[in-house]
Design a protein around this motif. Structure first.
Motif, PDB file in Angstrom:
ATOM      1  N   LEU B   4       0.839  -1.190   0.000  1.00 48.23           N
ATOM      2  CA  LEU B   4       0.000   0.000   0.000  1.00 48.23           C
ATOM      3  C   LEU B   4       0.873   1.238   0.000  1.00 48.23           C
ATOM      4  O   LEU B   4       1.820   1.318   0.772  1.00 48.23           O
ATOM      5  N   GLU B   5       0.533   2.189  -0.861  1.00 47.60           N
ATOM      6  CA  GLU B   5       1.295   3.425  -0.853  1.00 47.60           C
ATOM      7  C   GLU B   5       0.374   4.620  -0.861  1.00 47.60           C
ATOM      8  O   GLU B   5      -0.716   4.572  -1.433  1.00 47.60           O
ATOM      9  N   LEU B   6       0.811   5.673  -0.204  1.00 41.37           N
ATOM     10  CA  LEU B   6       0.076   6.933  -0.231  1.00 41.37           C
ATOM     11  C   LEU B   6       0.660   7.757  -1.373  1.00 41.37           C
ATOM     12  O   LEU B   6       1.800   8.189  -1.296  1.00 41.37           O
ATOM     13  N   SER B 177      -3.836  13.096  -2.502  1.00 44.19           N
ATOM     14  CA  SER B 177      -3.227  11.799  -2.188  1.00 44.19           C
ATOM     15  C   SER B 177      -4.282  10.804  -1.725  1.00 44.19           C
ATOM     16  O   SER B 177      -5.185  11.158  -0.967  1.00 44.19           O
ATOM     17  N   GLU B 178      -4.161   9.578  -2.204  1.00 42.22           N
ATOM     18  CA  GLU B 178      -5.015   8.483  -1.758  1.00 42.22           C
ATOM     19  C   GLU B 178      -4.156   7.235  -1.649  1.00 42.22           C
ATOM     20  O   GLU B 178      -3.019   7.203  -2.102  1.00 42.22           O
ATOM     21  N   LYS B 179      -4.766   6.186  -1.107  1.00 39.82           N
ATOM     22  CA  LYS B 179      -4.051   4.922  -0.995  1.00 39.82           C
ATOM     23  C   LYS B 179      -4.105   4.174  -2.320  1.00 39.82           C
ATOM     24  O   LYS B 179      -5.146   4.114  -2.948  1.00 39.82           O
TER      25      LYS B 179
END
Lengths: 188, 379
Positions: B4-6, B177-179
């Motif tokens: 998972l990345e922001l 920004s989102e996941k």
């Protein structure tokens, strides 16, 4: 159902964006909520009004803007002036009393903290005020653990300044614990 | 394995490009797309690719086309004013059938307009910005995750159909920004252009004997061929013969439009019983989704159709909607560019198409859409 809208406001150069990204990272990646983080991308030079919003939700997030905030972090007088009215009934304002001198002292939900003062005293620089703010949001909000916040700081802050910022985060936790507030446990 | 990345929309586009196999970026930074260039400058050298900042947007587009001709998967990114400059070369890439991906992070216009505020001002420029008859594929994501996914799809489509593909994205999606859940590369389906199977001396760059998309040989592997923006025959040399020109014009359109069903991406929500369907794309689709949910609570049978593949616009699907639904609302952050297309797709049908336009740098909020819904449905 959880839905929290957090607004970070201050002046350009105070690290408003970084603080909001750290909170988004802590809540989104480490705690596992859905998040949206947005900001004004004005041609804001150092010193001008800067704002960033984070939405935390356990369901889908369709909106990208917030109308009024559950938590407003104010690091400058102008930020207070522009945004303090956009607060939910049960929301709180976290004020930096070093920069925000004029505010409604009768409002019990407007919470002054010596944010920049602590930064100057402990770290000889006001630059970590934003991270102290993150610490305050962590303890007063209670939406993610202190450990989530630590991990997020480690991920986002450059290595050379990491230790100072981690200490600033702890200082923020301490300041927050003096007030016995946990927004997560109150009805929204 | 996934992680998972922001990410911001711009960062997600860069990551998506790398996953898609992009190994060349040329461009000229412009707000609000600059983070794509920044991120590509960081990622490409680590992934065996090349990054070059050109002297302007026109050169950025030209270099991308040249790189693609050598077999690279090339990307360039820009915003409204830069997109205008790139149009001449986009036309060249269409005519010469060179795969390339162009990201346009939309901002307010005309001219330099509002560099840091969201708008959807380039919907028509993406379709008709360059001169001459042509078809073009344009994708419009409405979240950071979609920005990642549709950048990969854009590369695949460019390779598959030998054509420029444009990704239009709202400033607000690019900067928020989102996941994003990113899997290992083998998780994603990557397509590559068809190379010729004939010997170099037998190769014709526009030989359509086996389909409307001719194989493309990379320069540097022994195949010598001519490329020109003039109308050309199958050898790639100029030809003005009426029959050859007519065939070429028709094929350039047909090779894309006849395959629309394979890449007409969309999102539909509660359209089956809807009395009014909102047609919204990009960030407005998010507000519209919330508006539909709120509208249902107050008894308005609303639905949402988000045409992620903006161009070619799927007229058939619109006409299917019109069999049951008589009201359509098109909210968009411009003065009515897509509304125009919706109206023409429903020409002759007994329906009402309403519009909700805002071109002042502010987003369209769910409550504004809901108010409009209440107004037109008399609730």
């Amino acid at each position: 159902m959880l839905r929290v809208e957090i607004r970070f406001a201050g002046s350009g150069g105070q690290g408003i964006m970084l603080a909001s990204k750290i909170v988004a990272e802590a809540a989104g990646i480490y705690k596992g909520y859905n998040i949206v983080q947005t900001q004004i991308y004005g041609a804001a030079a150092r010193g001008e009004l800067s704002k960033s919003d984070v939405i935390i939700d356990d369901g889908n997030i369709y909106t990208v803007e917030i109308g009024s905030a559950d938590i407003l972090l104010c690091l400058s007088q102008e930020a207070y002036k522009v945004y303090h009215r956009a607060l939910k009934e049960k929301g709180i304002i976290i004020l930096d009393e070093y920069h925000v001198k004029e505010y409604d002292k009768l409002k019990s939900r407007y919470l002054p903290f010596p944010i920049t003062r602590t930064a100057l005293n402990k770290f000889k620089t006001g630059l970590v005020a934003n991270i102290i703010g993150v610490g305050l949001i962590t303890t007063l909000g209670g939406f993610f653990s202190e450990d989530c916040a630590r991990k997020a700081v480690k991920k986002r802050v450059p290595k050379d300044f990491l230790n100072m910022n981690l200490d600033a985060l702890e200082a923020g936790f301490e300041l927050g614990k003096k007030k016995n507030i946990n927004l997560c446990q109150q009805e929204f | 394995m996934s992680k998972l990345e922001l990410l911001s929309g711009n960062e997600a586009i860069a990551k998506g490009a790398i996953v898609a196999g992009c190994n060349f970026y040329s461009g000229y930074p412009i707000t609000p797309s600059s983070e794509i260039a920044e991120e590509m400058a960081r990622l490409l050298p680590m992934n065996g690719g090349k990054f070059i900042q050109m002297e302007d947007e026109i050169a950025g587009m030209g270099a991308a086309i040249g790189a693609s001709l050598t077999g690279a998967k090339a990307l360039t990114a820009t915003s409204g004013p830069g997109f205008s400059l790139k149009q001449e070369h986009i036309g060249f890439a269409i005519m010469t059938e060179i795969p390339v991906v162009i990201i346009n992070v939309m901002r307010g216009g005309p001219s330099t307009g509002m560099p840091t505020y969201p708008a959807q001002s380039d919907v028509m420029q993406a379709k008709w910005g360059t001169h001459g008859d042509h078809s073009i594929i344009v994708l419009c994501p409405s979240s950071v995750v979609e920005s990642f996914e549709y950048t990969i799809k854009a590369f695949n489509l460019a390779e598959q159909y030998r054509t420029p593909v444009i990704v239009l994205i709202d400033e607000v999606i690019a900067h928020m920004s989102e996941k994003v859940e990113i899997f290992s590369n083998s998780h994603y389906r990557i397509k590559n252009r068809i190379k010729p199977s004939v010997r170099p001396e037998k190769y014709n760059p526009y030989n359509v004997a086996f389909g409307s998309v001719p194989p493309l040989a990379p320069y540097g592997e022994g195949y010598r061929f001519h490329i020109t923006g003039l109308t050309h025959d199958e050898t790639g040399f100029p030809s003005m013969k009426a029959r050859i020109v007519q065939d070429l014009q028709e094929r350039l359109i047909e090779k894309i439009e006849s395959k629309l069903k394979y890449f007409s991406f969309y999102e539909k929500y509660m359209t089956d019983d809807a009395e009014i369907i909102i047609i919204a794309y990009g960030s407005v689709a998010r507000s519209a989704m919330k508006a539909v949910k709120d509208a249902r609570k107050v008894g308005i049978k609303a639905g949402l159709y988000n045409p992620i593949t903006l161009w070619p616009f799927n007229n058939k699907r619109m006409r299917r909607f019109a069999k049951k639904c008589k009201h359509f609302l098109v909210p968009e952050m411009n003065m009515g560019q897509m509304c125009h297309e919706v109206r023409s797709s429903l020409y002759g049908k007994n329906v009402n198409v309403y519009h909700l336009n805002k071109a002042n740098g502010e987003l369209i909020s769910p409550s504004e859409i809901l108010t409009k819904l209440k107004g037109v449905m008399h609730v």
